[in-house]
Design a protein around this motif. Structure first.
Motif, PDB file in Angstrom:
ATOM      1  N   GLY C 104      44.750  36.186  30.556  1.00  0.00           N
ATOM      2  CA  GLY C 104      43.461  35.850  29.955  1.00  0.00           C
ATOM      3  C   GLY C 104      43.028  36.786  28.839  1.00  0.00           C
ATOM      4  N   ASP C 208      35.784  38.756  41.618  1.00  0.00           N
ATOM      5  CA  ASP C 208      36.049  37.687  40.664  1.00  0.00           C
ATOM      6  C   ASP C 208      34.986  37.694  39.555  1.00  0.00           C
ATOM      7  OD1 ASP C 208      37.423  35.496  39.667  1.00  0.00           O
ATOM      8  OD2 ASP C 208      37.548  34.512  41.629  1.00  0.00           O
ATOM      9  N   SER C 209      35.020  36.709  38.677  1.00  0.00           N
ATOM     10  CA  SER C 209      34.063  36.626  37.580  1.00  0.00           C
ATOM     11  C   SER C 209      33.667  35.163  37.379  1.00  0.00           C
ATOM     12  CB  SER C 209      34.692  37.177  36.301  1.00  0.00           C
ATOM     13  OG  SER C 209      35.817  36.402  35.943  1.00  0.00           O
ATOM     14  N   LYS C 304      34.120  31.721  28.661  1.00  0.00           N
ATOM     15  CA  LYS C 304      34.999  31.729  29.821  1.00  0.00           C
ATOM     16  C   LYS C 304      34.641  32.896  30.732  1.00  0.00           C
ATOM     17  CE  LYS C 304      38.955  34.354  27.938  1.00  0.00           C
ATOM     18  NZ  LYS C 304      40.366  34.275  27.518  1.00  0.00           N
ATOM     19  N   PRO C 305      35.021  32.804  32.022  1.00  0.00           N
ATOM     20  CA  PRO C 305      34.781  33.942  32.915  1.00  0.00           C
ATOM     21  C   PRO C 305      35.555  35.163  32.433  1.00  0.00           C
ATOM     22  CG  PRO C 305      36.186  32.263  33.964  1.00  0.00           C
ATOM     23  CD  PRO C 305      35.655  31.675  32.696  1.00  0.00           C
ATOM     24  N   THR C 306      34.962  36.333  32.592  1.00  0.00           N
ATOM     25  CA  THR C 306      35.633  37.581  32.204  1.00  0.00           C
ATOM     26  C   THR C 306      37.067  37.578  32.738  1.00  0.00           C
ATOM     27  OG1 THR C 306      33.491  38.545  32.799  1.00  0.00           O
ATOM     28  CG2 THR C 306      35.235  40.072  32.099  1.00  0.00           C
ATOM     29  N   PRO C 307      38.039  37.768  31.878  1.00  0.00           N
ATOM     30  CA  PRO C 307      39.414  37.745  32.390  1.00  0.00           C
ATOM     31  C   PRO C 307      39.760  38.957  33.263  1.00  0.00           C
ATOM     32  CG  PRO C 307      39.366  38.071  29.995  1.00  0.00           C
ATOM     33  CD  PRO C 307      37.974  37.798  30.417  1.00  0.00           C
TER      34      PRO C 307
ATOM     35  N   GLY D 263      37.087  33.504  37.062  1.00  0.00           N
ATOM     36  CA  GLY D 263      38.183  34.134  36.338  1.00  0.00           C
ATOM     37  C   GLY D 263      39.528  33.892  37.006  1.00  0.00           C
ATOM     38  N   ASN D 267      42.130  32.210  34.370  1.00  0.00           N
ATOM     39  CA  ASN D 267      43.233  33.021  33.808  1.00  0.00           C
ATOM     40  C   ASN D 267      44.575  32.320  34.021  1.00  0.00           C
ATOM     41  OD1 ASN D 267      41.440  35.007  33.079  1.00  0.00           O
ATOM     42  ND2 ASN D 267      42.023  36.463  34.678  1.00  0.00           N
TER      43      ASN D 267
END
Lengths: 358, 358, 358, 358
Positions: C104, C208-209, C304-307, D263, D267
């Protein structure tokens, strides 16, 4: 950056000497500008060949067809596109040019760059003919500038060692500038013009060509145009003017003359005239720190002698990698300078318009 | 386009003569290029003031701090940023400059453009000091070019009427080019150099300044660089070189000399040397149709005499709209040309790198 | 085009996560604009980490130093340069990132592009930290726009499946827009905000994020900004907004919702209000044919969610060409969206200013 | 930036719906590329109207005339220019459009921007017809890309609420991609296609229109294309794709879907396949940090329903400043999406070529 120019008035030039047509797209012209088609026709005629004995006898119609951007001869804000059909295409055999590059032309560099796929006929995209679309675009801009009090005029400053009187850097009258545009051979001193024509004809007779200098004057330019460093007026004008084929030097104001001057001689003292701050002289050519100071712009361009000459020249066969003799056939201008005069005006108008109509 | 340049190697210059710092951001340098810091330091020193009696005695440290773009002195692909702190800021009272523009400087045009908000101290962003960040960026590019066999060197072609011997347009040896870079006063003919220094000191004694010409030579340039029309090598170089303060003219190859030449004299005949197509002479300065032909690039720039002179000059009070006398104080280079030599090399390297690393 | 943006207000961003400094050069700001440093500080603080439990606890000073372009906090027309020092550089060992790219992230693509020379520490130039200089430049532009009656505000439209109420596309009051800027967690509906924070903390606890959407509203935009086709307001905004890390979608007005609408539902009827032509609804998001119509601009960006997540992830060893497990260490935002809100405002302000101050 | 695009392959589009011609200039095409005219004709036919009952019955010849840039159908390095003549110009009275702007169209914004001088006939330069020259330029680039193993294909992802199966983000076979290009109604699931056509015809019968989504897939893209921040692949594609009329949203990979993902879900894990580093999934749409990672590019565009509908709509008289009813006459596509599919492919090819052939 290649055959396009400008940030706000964006010009894209297309065509080869012998392609079906040549032309130009001008994106960003303000809407509501009337194009005086007769005036434009007169302007284009100044660049056209066959005007007199000093230029090539080849005739061109060069009447542009407008494809878009105009409604009843008025700009509508959409990109303006114009083309000129090439009527005499592919009449000759140009195959030898692919193997035997003409000295002083772009034949060799085009071969290197385009790997043999370049259009060699008549010089392809490198032909001086491509200045015609520049004159369409620039001719329209000249009309827009004139409407706003900005006059652009150029003259033949010299041919070989025969020199016209220079422009008065403090400005010339509109009458003088307009007269140059009606002159078939634009000089300020008719006697000098006669000597120049003689020099050109002499070179022609000897199967040779001559170079010269074009000087351009722009009056009515407001102070404050141009940016520091790389966005300066000199930078922008030079970047465009070197796009005219055969230009090998560009200088502003006193130009290369500044190299032999003292600061006390070159600095233009400020003074007040009619309540306005002006300079007493104009060695700066109207530009200080890249920004216009309200004085006329003055600059000169050196044009090399037409590389196409009737004399036998030495070249190489690229395939055989050996020296060969070459005789360039066809009829060519013995001096490109007279026809370059309106091109200089056109390109100047494009650069100024790009800055003014931002 | 203003204080930035380039499409692939994009340079953005910042700073004023008396702002906390001056500097440059270079975006697009290829990753993996080692910067020889000592070499860069030597290069920057060539531009620095106080080298000898012909330049201003003001001392500068001018050691750049690198803020980004390097990991262990090797480019990492991210934009490189470097700054030089200004140590002697705001030491003087510059208020009068806002009202009394110095002749030959950008004070007046800056006033028009920035409405009185411009930084007047030391010329602000128009100061010649801004060529230091150009030399950081260009100095790095010079190292990248040298690694690829491209040598860039310039010399003082003339000061006032004292001229050095010109570069051989067919090329000079690497030794000769390198020697120029070690010379405190870069000329090919030491005798001419002595005469030039005399002319400069003479002007200085008389409270005046002199102009001159810088000639630049680039060897090892591959054929095929540059695009037709507005993307030509001449266009690109001129667009950048006019960004060096005081430049009023740029010419390539035979330059303005072409105006007095015949085609038969100016055309460079092609020949074959070591199985390679070359030209027998190099009046074209290595460029045909805007595209490099593999021969050395040769061009010259005219620098005007330093506008700051000790003599009393005439200016105006902008507030009172009346003529006044002005004496420019401070210590200034009586001739900017010697210090401009590395700047010309730097800007040339930026333009070539922008084309080569695309 | 890389880490620079804009034609008239030209922004050049530099720095890596762990380089000595990060910063920005802004060329083309109009002269005479006062920068309210306290206001700018508040704006930068909104982006800074460590504001609350939903963001990374890492603290940043992030006080910009201005190197040029300002005289007494007022723009002087010269390029403005500002930097933020990186205080915690090279504290960790990042060597493994060169061999084991984080899913990511740009580690792998940087490796391909820069051949291993990229600065891997903290993501190098790809770090979200590089949005800080964007906020300096954009924060100044926001002040210039506000002075001219143009308000830019963004809010968290959604986190995971928790949604705020959307902006009224016909506009919100200046009070509502200003209130968002003072809010540590900028939402229109506080209850929704609470649910969002819960979702973020839940993800964080689970190592997670989460992703989300930012919505932006601009009021006071004059009609007529933007050009047809590629110069449209949507094109320009999108070209810039995708430069914010983690953005994977941009939509204007009704956005992707238009796909399920009928023309009769989507077309905004014209009407007259206070003698001015307006639309009765604003599904167009203030843009028709690329040109602003005088209604508020409304657009949304998907983040997008923080990788970087605490969980073990699968990657490869580039040297061994085999699959390996990776645990990304360090502390990271479990959701980037709250801190992205001022960045969206900043980039929007840059694009609008580039068009307005041309 | 307006109706031109690209740094290396520079496209300049001209023409209005009812001007003598529309066309395009493409500067920078590599020399030596053969244009398969039959293939290009088939490509252009996909965009042409009148293919079936779901599009406008207006017929167009749309055979491009090439004016320059080709020698025997092979690019020669000079700018390529092509035009399509407009045969049915000025057949109607469009005067009322100047006073009564059509909802959802650019009539009003053009009026504001061009002060009444805009070409109102058929939408002028804002007409969807201007996508034809884009398809000429893009169609040539598609051939160049295919020759290098890069396949670009798009399909109708949805019309109203009827959805096709999405592309497999890990790639589709060349056969599947090619089949889409031969399909008169390009979908992957024929049943879905039938439902879509029904929805379109239903809207048409009701004097209305519908919107939809186009999804594009590009396989064979090398890793490492694109630059950080503003030069990213997403930025470049979005900047171009929003130039297609009626596009209101662009998303890459999982797009707006990322907003609701964790994430750990979003990812893409790295893995090794055939000795090459790839990702196991492709939520990123082939782009990380703005740079391609070698996986297929996947993105979607939201198209609004055709604003021209048969139903009576509310507008205003600009001259009378009062609300009036408007019925848009003429025949229009009830859904623009099917004809937009090749346009998306064309614009995508232009952007990719601009990066590849630099």
């Amino acid at each position: 950056m290649a055959s396009y120019l400008g940030e706000h008035i964006h010009v894209s030039v297309f065509g080869q000497s012998h392609s079906p047509a040549i032309g130009v797209v001008v994106d960003g012209l303000p809407a509501g500008e009337r194009v005086d088609m007769e005036e434009l026709g007169r302007f284009l005629k100044r660049r056209a060949p066959g005007q007199n004995a000093t230029s090539t006898p080849r005739k061109e119609a060069d009447l542009p067809q407008f494809l878009s951007g105009l409604v009843d001869d008025v700009t509508c804000g959409a990109p303006l596109a114009a083309l000129i059909e090439n009527t005499n295409t592919r009449s000759q055999d140009y195959a030898q040019l692919r193997d035997k590059p003409r000295p002083g032309h772009a034949d060799f560099t085009a071969q290197v760059k385009y790997g043999g796929f370049q259009d060699v006929a008549g010089g392809g995209h490198f032909s001086g003919r491509l200045t015609a679309p520049l004159c369409i675009a620039g001719g329209i801009c000249l009309q827009m500038l004139k409407r706003r009090g900005i006059e652009v005029a150029a003259h033949i400053a010299s041919i070989a060692r025969e020199a016209d009187r220079p422009f008065d850097p403090m400005g010339e009258s509109v009458e003088t500038m307009d007269a140059l545009k009606r002159a078939p051979f634009p000089v300020l001193d008719e006697k000098a013009g006669e000597r120049m024509r003689k020099v050109i004809l002499q070179a022609k007779e000897e199967g040779d060509s001559v170079g010269g200098i074009v000087e351009c004057l722009v009056t009515g330019v407001p102070a404050g145009l141009g940016e520091p460093m790389f966005g300066g007026m000199e930078n922008r004008l030079a970047a465009a003017l070197f796009g005219i084929p055969a230009v090998k030097g560009v200088e502003f104001g006193a130009g290369f003359g500044v190299a032999t001057m003292r600061g006390s001689e070159n600095n233009d003292p400020f003074t007040v005239k009619d309540g306005k701050v002006v300079t007493q002289t104009n060695r700066a050519g109207g530009i200080l720190g890249g920004i216009t100071n309200g004085m006329p712009l003055v600059f000169r361009l050196a044009f090399k002698p037409t590389p196409s000459i009737a004399r036998e020249q030495q070249t190489v066969s690229l395939s055989k990698k050996q020296v060969e003799e070459l005789v360039v056939t066809g009829r060519h201008d013995p001096c490109i300078v007279p026809r370059a005069v309106p091109v200089v005006e056109a390109v100047t108008a494009l650069v100024l318009s790009d800055l003014l109509f931002s």
